[in-house]
Design an enzyme around this catalytic site. Structure first.
Site, PDB file in Angstrom:
ATOM      1  N   ILE A 134      46.165   8.453   4.650  1.00  0.00           N
ATOM      2  CA  ILE A 134      47.488   8.195   4.083  1.00  0.00           C
ATOM      3  C   ILE A 134      48.513   9.173   4.643  1.00  0.00           C
ATOM      4  CG2 ILE A 134      48.839   8.269   1.951  1.00  0.00           C
ATOM      5  CD1 ILE A 134      46.443   7.077   0.492  1.00  0.00           C
TER       6      ILE A 134
ATOM      7  N   CYS B 260      47.867   2.214  -4.358  1.00  0.00           N
ATOM      8  CA  CYS B 260      48.108   1.132  -3.395  1.00  0.00           C
ATOM      9  C   CYS B 260      48.031  -0.222  -4.093  1.00  0.00           C
ATOM     10  CB  CYS B 260      47.126   1.215  -2.233  1.00  0.00           C
ATOM     11  SG  CYS B 260      45.382   1.082  -2.675  1.00  0.00           S
TER      12      CYS B 260
ATOM     13  N   SER C 130      39.129   1.561   5.319  1.00  0.00           N
ATOM     14  CA  SER C 130      40.467   2.109   5.113  1.00  0.00           C
ATOM     15  C   SER C 130      40.502   3.147   4.008  1.00  0.00           C
ATOM     16  CB  SER C 130      41.458   0.979   4.782  1.00  0.00           C
ATOM     17  OG  SER C 130      41.220   0.468   3.482  1.00  0.00           O
TER      18      SER C 130
END
Length: 318
Positions: free
Chosen positions: A18, A133, A164
């Protein structure tokens, strides 16, 4: 690129997925922002290595290292992309030096902010929380329904590619569900909210998918559909890869169902299916979960700097 005559220097705490994605966004697209420092705790991290190559000041000594950098005196905004557990101490140290904090962890010390819903309402807060998110992707849809109908219950399921999710995201799973559920109620407008996250191990990795289920009072379905599409367009202004996967679906629930925390309710069930494609600034396009979080944080920081809510430096000094 249009860059303003004065910009705010920012620090990013957390050199993982991030933080690194956010750094690239600031460097490529910052209009009122300038990278001041990248902060990590692992000297061998890819994020710190990239920052060094790009000419950004770095430290592997955490927040204490940031405070010791000569560049720190010019920092107006600090993004915290570490973990909920670490954020409280980071916030305390940064607040003591008058630095505005944008929290990308689920710590939620400050007010929840989703740019498409309530950005301008929280600009004066010293700490702004970006929820999660999954929250950034789904809460706008809950809010879209709640602005035309009373929402009894809202449930979201966020499915992200396992690749991810770095160590920070995995460490925050419990806080993810708690913070997202609460934000569904506080800024989404639901009487009761529930959040579920799925780390999908499929290969090749799949794009971020989100499902939103809302039980509301019975109102005109076209009004809900129109509100949803309007909200999607609002999110797309800062996350172009955000889109409806299919048309909004409706089901009339005539028999009252027992909703924990709410009681017996009936009404209109609205089902909304989304996908979020990332801009591939750091990880590939499947990592829409990174892109929506960092894009939302960037949007907040740009507005703060634009409105003069943080210290900025004249262009001759940056």
């Amino acid at each position: 690129m249009d860059r303003t005559s004065s910009r705010c220097k920012v620090a990013i705490i957390g050199s993982g997925n991030i933080g690194t994605d956010l750094m690239i966004k600031v460097l490529r697209h910052g209009r009122h922002l300038e990278m001041g420092a990248m902060v990590g705790i692992d000297p061998a991290s890819d994020g710190l290595a990239r920052a060094k190559r790009l000419g950004v000041a770095t430290t592997a000594q955490g927040v204490e290292g940031l405070l010791a950098l000569p560049e720190f005196k010019d920092i107006g905004i600090a993004f915290d992309a570490t973990s909920a557990g670490a954020h409280a101490r980071h916030n305390e140290l940064l607040q003591a030096h008058g630095v505005k904090v944008i929290d990308l962890t689920p710590a939620a010390i400050g007010p929840y902010v989703v740019p498409a819903i309530n950005l301008d309402a929280e600009l004066d807060a010293p700490n702004i929380n970006m929820v999660t998110c999954g929250g950034q992707a789904t809460i706008p849809m809950v809010a879209a329904v709640s602005r035309v109908a009373q929402v009894h219950y809202a449930e979201i399921v966020a499915s992200i590619a396992s690749k991810s999710a770095g160590p920070g995201t995995r460490a925050n799973i419990d806080e993810f569900t708690e913070t997202t559920s609460k934000a569904i109620e506080v800024i989404g407008g639901a009487r009761k909210g529930k959040a579920i996250i799925v780390l999908n191990p499929a290969e090749p990795p799949l794009i971020m998918r989100d499902s939103v289920f809302v039980l509301s009072e019975v109102v005109d379905r076209d009004a809900i559909a129109a509100s949803v599409k309007e909200m999607v367009a609002s999110v797309q202004r800062y996350v172009p890869g955000y889109r409806l996967k299919q048309e909004v679906q409706f089901e009339l629930i005539e028999k009252p169902a027992n909703v924990p925390g709410v009681g017996l309710v009936s009404g209109l069930k609205t089902s909304i299916f989304l996908e979020v494609e990332g801009a591939a600034h750091y990880l590939p396009a499947y990592a829409g979960n990174l892109d929506i979080m960092t894009s939302a944080a960037l949007s907040c920081a740009e507005r703060l700097a634009e409105r003069g809510k943080v210290r900025t430096l004249p262009s001759a000094l940056v």
